[in-house]
Design a protein around this motif. Structure first.
Motif, mmCIF file in Angstrom:
data_model
loop_
_atom_site.group_PDB
_atom_site.id
_atom_site.type_symbol
_atom_site.label_atom_id
_atom_site.label_comp_id
_atom_site.label_asym_id
_atom_site.label_seq_id
_atom_site.Cartn_x
_atom_site.Cartn_y
_atom_site.Cartn_z
ATOM 1 N N VAL A 133 71.201 -36.131 15.125
ATOM 2 C CA VAL A 133 70.442 -35.480 14.057
ATOM 3 C C VAL A 133 70.608 -33.972 14.126
ATOM 4 C CG1 VAL A 133 68.137 -35.135 13.089
ATOM 5 C CG2 VAL A 133 68.782 -37.380 13.968
ATOM 6 N N TRP A 134 70.613 -33.414 15.330
ATOM 7 C CA TRP A 134 70.799 -31.971 15.496
ATOM 8 C C TRP A 134 72.180 -31.544 14.998
ATOM 9 C CZ3 TRP A 134 68.865 -27.412 15.823
ATOM 10 C CH2 TRP A 134 69.545 -26.368 16.426
ATOM 11 N N ARG A 135 73.202 -32.334 15.298
ATOM 12 C CA ARG A 135 74.550 -31.995 14.846
ATOM 13 C C ARG A 135 74.641 -31.989 13.322
ATOM 14 N NH1 ARG A 135 77.422 -36.086 16.950
ATOM 15 N NH2 ARG A 135 77.367 -37.284 15.024
ATOM 16 N N GLU A 136 74.052 -32.998 12.686
ATOM 17 C CA GLU A 136 74.080 -33.055 11.227
ATOM 18 C C GLU A 136 73.262 -31.920 10.607
ATOM 19 O OE1 GLU A 136 76.103 -34.996 9.711
ATOM 20 O OE2 GLU A 136 76.685 -35.920 11.611
ATOM 21 N N PHE A 137 72.195 -31.504 11.289
ATOM 22 C CA PHE A 137 71.405 -30.380 10.790
ATOM 23 C C PHE A 137 72.181 -29.076 10.908
ATOM 24 C CE2 PHE A 137 68.003 -27.129 11.566
ATOM 25 C CZ PHE A 137 67.530 -27.095 10.263
ATOM 26 N N LEU A 138 72.952 -28.921 11.976
ATOM 27 C CA LEU A 138 73.794 -27.734 12.111
ATOM 28 C C LEU A 138 74.830 -27.672 10.995
ATOM 29 C CD1 LEU A 138 74.420 -27.585 15.981
ATOM 30 C CD2 LEU A 138 72.999 -26.053 14.607
ATOM 31 N N LEU A 139 75.391 -28.812 10.629
ATOM 32 C CA LEU A 139 76.324 -28.850 9.505
ATOM 33 C C LEU A 139 75.620 -28.455 8.210
ATOM 34 C CD1 LEU A 139 78.215 -32.179 10.324
ATOM 35 C CD2 LEU A 139 79.031 -29.852 10.680
ATOM 36 N N PHE A 140 74.383 -28.901 8.055
ATOM 37 C CA PHE A 140 73.596 -28.536 6.880
ATOM 38 C C PHE A 140 73.360 -27.026 6.837
ATOM 39 C CE2 PHE A 140 69.483 -27.655 4.895
ATOM 40 C CZ PHE A 140 69.632 -28.279 3.661
ATOM 41 N N LEU A 141 73.078 -26.415 7.989
ATOM 42 C CA LEU A 141 72.852 -24.974 8.040
ATOM 43 C C LEU A 141 74.125 -24.208 7.684
ATOM 44 C CD1 LEU A 141 70.611 -24.581 11.219
ATOM 45 C CD2 LEU A 141 69.912 -24.577 8.821
ATOM 46 N N HIS A 142 75.271 -24.727 8.094
ATOM 47 C CA HIS A 142 76.526 -24.083 7.705
ATOM 48 C C HIS A 142 76.700 -24.099 6.184
ATOM 49 C CE1 HIS A 142 77.669 -24.342 11.965
ATOM 50 N NE2 HIS A 142 78.626 -23.483 11.680
ATOM 51 N N ASN A 143 76.342 -25.214 5.569
ATOM 52 C CA ASN A 143 76.471 -25.314 4.113
ATOM 53 C C ASN A 143 75.430 -24.474 3.383
ATOM 54 O OD1 ASN A 143 78.649 -27.110 4.266
ATOM 55 N ND2 ASN A 143 77.290 -28.882 4.389
ATOM 56 N N LEU A 144 74.377 -24.090 4.093
ATOM 57 C CA LEU A 144 73.329 -23.284 3.476
ATOM 58 C C LEU A 144 73.849 -21.916 3.033
ATOM 59 C CD1 LEU A 144 70.344 -23.941 2.948
ATOM 60 C CD2 LEU A 144 69.758 -22.596 4.966
ATOM 61 N N VAL A 145 74.939 -21.479 3.623
ATOM 62 C CA VAL A 145 75.560 -20.215 3.215
ATOM 63 C C VAL A 145 76.012 -20.293 1.764
ATOM 64 C CG1 VAL A 145 77.463 -18.620 3.672
ATOM 65 C CG2 VAL A 145 76.264 -19.712 5.580
ATOM 66 N N ILE A 146 76.556 -21.445 1.374
ATOM 67 C CA ILE A 146 76.992 -21.633 -0.014
ATOM 68 C C ILE A 146 75.797 -21.608 -0.954
ATOM 69 C CG2 ILE A 146 78.207 -23.183 -1.598
ATOM 70 C CD1 ILE A 146 79.950 -21.825 0.497
ATOM 71 N N TYR A 147 74.667 -22.120 -0.508
ATOM 72 C CA TYR A 147 73.451 -22.081 -1.333
ATOM 73 C C TYR A 147 73.038 -20.635 -1.605
ATOM 74 C CZ TYR A 147 68.449 -22.215 -2.372
ATOM 75 O OH TYR A 147 67.215 -22.007 -2.923
ATOM 76 N N LEU A 148 73.137 -19.794 -0.596
ATOM 77 C CA LEU A 148 72.795 -18.381 -0.792
ATOM 78 C C LEU A 148 73.760 -17.717 -1.768
ATOM 79 C CD1 LEU A 148 71.948 -17.405 2.906
ATOM 80 C CD2 LEU A 148 70.372 -18.038 1.064
ATOM 81 N N LEU A 149 75.027 -18.096 -1.718
ATOM 82 C CA LEU A 149 75.988 -17.560 -2.684
ATOM 83 C C LEU A 149 75.674 -18.052 -4.091
ATOM 84 C CD1 LEU A 149 79.357 -17.891 -0.706
ATOM 85 C CD2 LEU A 149 78.037 -15.810 -1.171
ATOM 86 N N ILE A 150 75.235 -19.309 -4.186
ATOM 87 C CA ILE A 150 74.850 -19.862 -5.489
ATOM 88 C C ILE A 150 73.694 -19.064 -6.082
ATOM 89 C CG2 ILE A 150 73.757 -21.862 -6.590
ATOM 90 C CD1 ILE A 150 76.711 -22.253 -6.180
ATOM 91 N N LEU A 151 72.718 -18.720 -5.243
ATOM 92 C CA LEU A 151 71.591 -17.931 -5.714
ATOM 93 C C LEU A 151 72.046 -16.570 -6.233
ATOM 94 C CD1 LEU A 151 68.818 -18.560 -3.004
ATOM 95 C CD2 LEU A 151 69.080 -19.662 -5.237
ATOM 96 N N ALA A 152 73.020 -15.972 -5.547
ATOM 97 C CA ALA A 152 73.489 -14.650 -5.946
ATOM 98 C C ALA A 152 74.327 -14.692 -7.214
ATOM 99 C CB ALA A 152 74.295 -14.020 -4.804
#
Length: 283
Positions: A133-152
């Motif tokens: 679960v921790w590994r999959e959450f780390l992958l999710f956090l990496h993808n969160l960068v794209i979410y911030l770009l989407i917001l911008a």
């Protein structure tokens, strides 16, 4: 020849059945206490995947960015949607879906792939669940960068309600725990489960509102649109995607997710209680 008689000795206090709630909860408690172990193993899983790569784990973010840009623009044209609304919708949906998919697929092989550690390292089996679960959450956090770009770039109408995404993600993590635990034990005993889950994952993806908007289904399917409510993935995606994009959300999504969380953990704890000690023999 003199016959000898044997008398059964009374059970000692240490002769406690492995099928006990005390041992099941102790397994989870001890697993949570070994945070340094499963956190390190989870991060090493990601580093090992991109070993000798120049960009390393940044390829996770790049992959999500390419998917969001390419498929987002293409499917927005197919569905006749505004790219400014559709691309964020699809991108956040993919982020959540990748986490759910990772827990399901990795969960079916969590104990099978860790056979050596399970047999040689005296650790609770919940350590391997938390690691996944921790590994999959780390992958999710990496993808969160794209979410911030989407917001911008697209500037969706995000408001203060975005904070409700925090408990939504927490619920996703909780459900990831029982999914990995339940499917991990079941797949260790019945080796047909992993290929079955793999076969149905693509179908489950297309049946979930990840790339297709739910309002398009409601417009074209009419009364039959309620069938989407039977898909639990829809509710798990919606509780996190709606606040992250600033869109309206119905309270019934939270009710369904909380019900699955409670029910799933009850079943998983029952499986942990009854079959925890058998996992090392099944692998």
């Amino acid at each position: 020849m003199q016959a000898t008689s044997t008398v059964d000795s009374p059970p000692t206090p240490t002769d406690i059945s492995s099928r006990s709630w005390r041992r099941a909860f102790k397994d989870i408690h001890d697993g949570l206490r070994q945070r340094q172990l499963w956190a390190h193993l989870g991060w090493q899983d990601i580093k090992q995947r991109y070993r000798r790569s120049v960009l390393g784990p940044l390829w996770i973010t790049i992959g999500m960015g390419v998917t969001a840009g390419g498929l987002g623009l293409m499917y927005s044209t197919i569905f006749g949607q505004d790219p400014g609304k559709y691309v964020p919708y699809m991108t956040v949906g993919f982020m959540i879906w990748y986490f759910i998919q990772g827990c399901l697929l990795s969960g079916t092989e969590v104990f099978i792939h860790n056979e050596g550690l399970i047999k040689q390292l005296p650790a609770p089996i919940s350590v391997h669940v938390l690691r996944t679960v921790w590994r999959e959450f780390l992958l999710f956090l990496h993808n969160l960068v794209i979410y911030l770009l989407i917001l911008a770039i697209f500037q969706p109408p995000v408001s203060w309600t975005v904070i409700t995404a925090v408990p939504a993600i927490f619920l996703l993590l909780l459900n990831g725990g029982w999914v990995v635990l339940l499917f991990g034990v079941a797949s260790t005993r019945f080796r047909d489960i992993p290929p079955v889950i793999n076969s149905f994952m693509q179908l489950l993806f297309f049946m979930s509102p990840i790339v297709w908007p739910i309002d398009v289904l409601e417009q074209n399917a009419g009364p039959r649109a309620w069938l989407a409510q039977l898909n639990p993935i829809y509710h798990f995606v919606e509780i996190a995607r709606a606040p992250m994009l600033g869109t309206n959300q119905s309270w019934h999504h939270w009710v369904v997710v909380v019900a699955f969380t409670v029910g799933g953990w009850l079943v998983a704890l029952l499986v942990l209680r009854n079959y925890r000690a058998r996992v090392p023999y099944w692998v």
